[in-house]
Design a protein around this motif. Structure first.
Motif, short mmCIF file in Angstrom:
data_model
loop_
_atom_site.label_atom_id
_atom_site.label_comp_id
_atom_site.label_asym_id
_atom_site.label_seq_id
_atom_site.Cartn_x
_atom_site.Cartn_y
_atom_site.Cartn_z
N TRP A 1 3.46 2.08 7.10
CA TRP A 1 4.30 2.38 8.26
C TRP A 1 3.83 3.68 8.90
O TRP A 1 3.38 4.61 8.24
N LYS A 2 3.94 3.77 10.24
CA LYS A 2 3.50 4.97 10.95
C LYS A 2 4.59 5.36 11.97
O LYS A 2 5.31 4.53 12.51
N LYS A 3 4.69 6.69 12.25
CA LYS A 3 5.60 7.21 13.27
C LYS A 3 4.75 8.02 14.23
O LYS A 3 4.13 9.02 13.82
N GLY A 4 4.73 7.53 15.42
CA GLY A 4 3.90 8.21 16.41
C GLY A 4 2.43 8.14 16.04
O GLY A 4 1.69 9.07 16.37
N GLY A 5 2.01 7.05 15.32
CA GLY A 5 0.61 6.87 14.96
C GLY A 5 0.22 7.60 13.68
O GLY A 5 -0.92 7.51 13.23
N THR A 6 1.20 8.29 13.08
CA THR A 6 0.91 9.05 11.85
C THR A 6 1.54 8.32 10.67
O THR A 6 2.72 7.93 10.74
N GLU A 7 0.73 8.17 9.57
CA GLU A 7 1.23 7.46 8.39
C GLU A 7 2.41 8.20 7.79
O GLU A 7 2.40 9.44 7.73
N GLN A 9 4.38 8.98 4.59
CA GLN A 9 4.07 9.01 3.15
C GLN A 9 5.07 8.15 2.39
O GLN A 9 6.28 8.29 2.55
N GLY A 10 4.51 7.22 1.54
CA GLY A 10 5.32 6.40 0.65
C GLY A 10 5.91 5.19 1.32
O GLY A 10 6.55 4.37 0.64
N ALA A 11 5.73 5.07 2.64
CA ALA A 11 6.33 3.94 3.34
C ALA A 11 5.33 2.80 3.32
O ALA A 11 4.58 2.60 4.28
N ASN A 13 6.16 -0.52 1.89
CA ASN A 13 6.82 -1.79 1.62
C ASN A 13 6.98 -2.57 2.92
O ASN A 13 6.71 -2.07 4.02
N ALA A 14 7.44 -3.80 2.76
CA ALA A 14 7.61 -4.64 3.96
C ALA A 14 8.76 -4.13 4.83
O ALA A 14 8.88 -4.51 5.98
N THR A 15 9.67 -3.25 4.29
CA THR A 15 10.76 -2.65 5.07
C THR A 15 10.67 -1.15 4.96
O THR A 15 10.11 -0.62 4.00
N TYR A 16 11.28 -0.47 6.02
CA TYR A 16 11.26 1.00 5.99
C TYR A 16 12.55 1.47 6.67
O TYR A 16 12.92 0.98 7.74
N SER A 17 13.24 2.41 5.95
CA SER A 17 14.50 2.95 6.49
C SER A 17 14.38 4.46 6.64
O SER A 17 13.83 5.13 5.75
#
Length: 766
Positions: A1-7, A9-11, A13-17
């Motif tokens: 998972w990425k936020k604003g193109g940045t990975e 950390q630890g995200a 899995n198929a879901t992310y909260s």
């Protein structure tokens, strides 16, 4: 998972909260372990997060007024914070919901101590502290204070001119009450204190208006009770006295009566004569026998309330006491020894006749009806005796009525005045003197005359005869003023004489010839035209100053060239001048020019044809041809006939004109083609002047050439018979326009004299 193109950390899995921030962009990268996977790893779509902020909800309220008077409506207004698109309100009083009070504003009539709040329920997204309760507004309400005022005066039922003070007693006037006094409902300027002092008039209505400054004053401003003033008028004391009669005869007793004004219930009187008290004269009346000039007055002392000018002195009655008056009358006439029919006026001069004397005129001792004025006018007869009886209305008259002296009339008979006039001659020639003679009737010893012409006085014409040179239609009269006694119709105007004046008739004669010029051997008939010749005029013809012919208005003979013909007329009319009269002179021109000329054949060059009567061109099968370059002039006394067979070629000039009196081809004119104002060449190349246009319809211009050096040039324009039509001396003028507008159509000769040189040229008026 990425936020604003940045990975993240630890995200992995198929879901992310997580708790996002507004604008976060979330993507996921998938790495597949499948066989033959392509596009591996793969990046998902991006989820852009919208995160709304938390909105704290609150509300505040305000009132439009506080510390109000009882019964005053107050409006409360809620001001929400984060109320959303459709906030909900619930107003409360003392913590209790007010039914129906669910708007942003709330109005009601509060009581003292009421506590008002408002609860806001917001519909905004992410609202916090919802619903919210406002601040509390504690109401202060004052009770109402009824305002009133009463007034009182310090006195009433007073005398006019007495000052009165009015005092106001206020209720709930406040700490600084304001007053306005009124009279009859109208504000009294400056009357703004709790008291008011002035001098009232009867019936004045005084009120006071109180304006209170107390809090919650009601019935403010308040008007007081009305005080109606009773003001008794000042009673000016006066007295007038009158005599039961005045202008009395000596010895007559007179009673004087006093008329008091505001004397009260028990007035006191004191009579005076000449300003001195009369002992015992203390009643309202006083009687005594006065002497002339006595001055009687009375003093009144009043016992009335509010009386002024007390005591009062009356007017003075000045007594007129007449002596006994003897009555008489004398009469005079305005004229005597009068003419019959003359009105005579008689005037009576009375003695002690009074203010309205009565008269009765008498003739021969008999009363004349209606003759009752101080004057009497009538037409007397000779010997009439006139008297007058006077009845006086004067006080104390004696010997009344009185009869006048008698006037005896002398009357002379009337003499009618008239005048007639006659002239020594009438129907005379102009310039003849005529004498007029007046014949008077009853003109007296020294009659006066005034002659008039046309009703206008002729200065100095004051004798019995008058002579002058009249004009036709003059109207002559004479006015006679008689100095005879008893003349009537004076002054008198005579009969009118209307003068007939025959005008002076100037005698003249003119002659005309049947033809001029003429061919040699031609007989010419001359006719005399007389002016004022009379019924049997006499004629004497003369040839070259020698008598010829008989006493006839016509004369015929065969002239020779240069003969001078004239005629002498002797008139038989009366009132003529210039008699006998000599006519104009006709100078005969006798030529060898034929009467009739026939033109045929072929012409080259310049040719002139003439005839005293007729020129016939071609005709009867003949021809007349003017060849190129030909110049042909034809001059006839009466007519030129151009018959078929007349031909002119290109470049030819052919000019024909009528000259009843010549000249003919002795001085032929070289013609030219004329258009508009183009100049025409004159006879000679050496001419000192030129004229144009020629022919002309009205005007022509004469222009001197440069060779002319003289400053004075004489120009004469003459007709074919030698009569002068125009004459002009040009002084320093090189160019002049002449008019033939009043002349008949025909041929005219222009003669120009420059120094010792003279030239003549012909012009045609069309």
């Amino acid at each position: 998972w990425k936020k604003g193109g940045t990975e993240i950390q630890g995200a992995t899995n198929a879901t992310y909260s997580y708790v996002p921030a507004n604008g976060d962009a979330i993507t996921c990268v998938l790495t597949s372990n499948a066989n033959c996977a392509t596009g591996n790893p793969a990046t998902s779509n991006a989820v852009i997060m919208t995160v709304n902020p938390l909105l704290p909800v609150s509300v505040s309220i305000t009132e439009n007024q506080n510390s109000v008077c009882a019964g005053i409506s107050v409006t409360f207004t809620a001001s929400p914070t984060n109320g959303g698109s459709n906030p909900a309100y619930q107003w409360k009083k003392g913590g209790t919901e007010i039914s129906g009070a669910t708007n942003a504003t709330y109005s009601y009539v509060p009581a003292n101590g009421d506590q008002i709040t408002c609860v806001l329920t917001s519909n905004a997204n992410c609202a916090t502290g919802n619903p919210a309760t406002s601040n509390a507004v504690i109401m202060t309400v004052y009770p109402l204070l009824p305002v009133s005022v009463s007034i009182a005066e310090n006195q009433n039922n007073i005398c006019a001119g007495t000052s009165v003070t009015f005092t106001a007693s206020p209720t709930n006037g406040g700490s600084n009450p304001a007053y306005q006094w009124k009279k009859g409902g109208t504000e009294i300027p400056g009357a703004t204190n709790s008291t008011y002092t002035y001098v009232p008039a009867n019936g004045d209505a005084i009120t006071c208006v109180l304006t209170s400054n107390a809090i919650c004053a009601s019935g403010n401003p308040a008007t007081s009770n009305s005080i109606f003033m009773t003001v008794n008028p000042l009673l000016p004391v006066s007295i007038s006295v009158a005599a039961n009669q005045n202008n009395v005869c000596a010895g007559t007793s007179v009673t004087f009566t006093a008329s008091p004004t505001n004397g009260g219930s028990n007035p006191a009187y004191q009579w005076k004569k000449g300003g001195t008290e009369i002992p015992g004269a203390t009643n309202a009346t006083y009687a005594y026998v006065p002497a002339n000039g006595d001055a009687i007055t009375c003093v009144l002392t009043s016992n009335a309330a509010c009386a002024t000018s007390n005591p009062a002195t009356s007017n003075a009655v000045i007594m007129t006491v007449y002596p006994l008056l003897p009555v008489s009358v004398s009469i005079t006439e305005n004229q005597n020894n009068v003419c019959a029919g003359t009105s005579v006026t008689y005037t009576a001069s009375p003695t002690n006749g009074g203010s309205n004397p009565a008269y009765q005129w008498k003739k021969g001792g008999t009363e004349i009806p209606g003759a009752t004025n101080a004057t009497y006018a009538y037409v007397p007869a000779n010997g009439d005796a006139i008297t007058c009886v006077l009845t006086s209305n004067a006080i104390c008259a004696t010997g009344n009525p009185a009869t006048s002296n008698a006037v005896i009339m002398t009357v002379s008979p009337l003499l009618p005045v008239s005048i007639s006039i006659a002239e020594n001659q009438n129907s005379v020639c102009a310039g003849t003197s005529v004498t007029f003679i007046a014949s008077p009737t009853n003109g007296g010893s020294n009659p006066a005359y005034q002659w008039n012409k046309g009703g206008t006085v002729i200065s100095g014409a004051t004798n019995a005869t008058y002579s002058y040179v009249p004009t036709n239609g003059d109207q002559i009269t004479c006015v006679l003023t008689s100095n005879a006694n008893c003349a009537t119709g004076n002054p008198a105007t005579s009969n009118s004489i209307f003068m007939t004046i025959n005008p002076l008739l100037p005698v003249s004669v003119s002659i005309v010839a049947s033809a001029n010029p003429v061919s040699s051997g031609t007989s010419v008939y001359y006719t005399a035209i007389p002016v004022n010749g009379g019924s049997t005029p006499s004629y004497q013809w003369r040839v070259n100053t020698t008598n010829a012919g008989s006493n006839n208005p016509g004369y015929s003979y065969i002239p020779v060239n240069g003969d001078a013909i004239e005629c002498i007329l002797t008139s038989n009319l009366s009132c003529i001048v210039g008699n006998p009269a000599t006519s104009n002179i006709i100078i005969m021109t006798v030529t060898d020019t034929p009467e009739t000329t026939t033109v045929t054949g072929s012409v080259y060059g310049t040719v002139c044809y003439d005839a005293t009567q007729t020129i016939n061109v071609a005709g009867n099968g003949t021809t007349f041809i003017v060849n190129s370059g030909g110049i042909v002039t034809m001059i006839a006394g009466q007519v030129i006939h151009y018959f078929p067979g007349t031909t002119i070629q290109s470049g030819v000039s052919m000019w024909g004109y009528i000259a009843p009196d010549g000249p003919f081809c002795q001085t032929p004119v070289v013609p030219a083609v004329v258009t508009s104002d183009e100049e025409i060449p004159l006879i000679t190349e050496q001419s000192a002047f030129k004229i144009y246009p020629n022919p002309t319809t009205n005007n022509f211009i004469l222009e001197l050439k440069g060779e002319v050096t003289t400053d004075e040039v004489t120009v004469d324009v003459c007709g074919m018979r030698g009569e002068k039509a125009l004459s002009k001396v040009l002084s320093g003028e090189r160019k002049h326009e002449f008019s033939l507008s009043e002349r008949t159509v025909g041929v005219y000769f222009i003669r120009v004299i420059c120094g010792n040189k003279a030239e003549t040229v012909k012009i045609i008026k069309q």
